[in-house]
Design an enzyme around this catalytic site. Structure first.
Site, PDB file in Angstrom:
ATOM      1  N   GLU A   1      41.315  94.518  24.898  1.00  0.00           N
ATOM      2  CA  GLU A   1      41.750  93.972  23.602  1.00  0.00           C
ATOM      3  C   GLU A   1      40.670  94.145  22.544  1.00  0.00           C
ATOM      4  OE1 GLU A   1      44.232  90.489  21.458  1.00  0.00           O
ATOM      5  OE2 GLU A   1      44.182  90.590  23.642  1.00  0.00           O
ATOM      6  N   THR A   2      39.416  94.020  22.930  1.00  0.00           N
ATOM      7  CA  THR A   2      38.325  94.219  21.983  1.00  0.00           C
ATOM      8  C   THR A   2      38.345  95.642  21.435  1.00  0.00           C
ATOM      9  OG1 THR A   2      36.948  92.559  23.086  1.00  0.00           O
ATOM     10  CG2 THR A   2      35.809  94.188  21.706  1.00  0.00           C
TER      11      THR A   2
END
Length: 157
Positions: free
Chosen positions: A75-76
């Site tokens: 997700e980062t």
């Protein structure tokens, strides 16, 4: 984990955010959670985001890389790519994350590479491939972010 490192950004991105007085490396960092997990973004553009994360400190009770840690890395990286695609007038907000865990990692670093699947005006979707130090696929993830309009003054702390 708290070491400073330099992220490789395209010059036009550096110039765009510098003109707004925005600290680009801080804005496109892994955030507090990523820092605690040792996530380091190595390269960042709308076309490709690369980051690493240690397995140590991010394991589940059996000593394997925690699937949630892979999700945080994915997700980062996908969010950074989405933000870079959207530019300084957009904010990327994750709305869907799917992770398939292929194999265990017990030590070393894992590396994630995010590449775009779709880059539109209101959404961006990235595929994130996470591999171990032997270049074996640990996880494949897909992240879709909503691109919301934002006032650049909101970046100021």
């Amino acid at each position: 984990m708290g070491e400073q490192h330099s992220v490789k950004f395209p010059q036009e991105v550096i110039d765009e955010y510098a003109a707004l007085g925005i600290d680009l490396p801080a804005l496109f960092s892994a955030g507090d959670l990523g820092v605690r997990m040792g996530v380091q973004i190595v390269e960042a553009s709308a076309d490709r985001v690369v980051g690493t994360m240690p397995v140590e400190g991010n394991t589940q009770p059996y000593g394997l890389l925690h699937g949630g840690a892979s999700a945080v890395l994915a997700e980062t990286l996908g969010s950074v790519g989405s933000m870079l695609h959207g530019g300084s007038k957009k904010l990327a907000v994750g709305v869907d994350l799917n992770c398939t865990h292929h194999r265990a990692a017990r030590s070393g670093l894992v590396t994630g590479v995010a590449t775009p699947v779709h880059r539109g005006r209101s959404t961006a979707t990235y595929e994130i491939v996470i591999t171990d130090e032997q270049d074996k696929r640990v996880c494949t993830a897909r992240l879709t972010c909503l691109l919301r309009d934002v006032d650049p003054d909101s970046y100021a702390a």
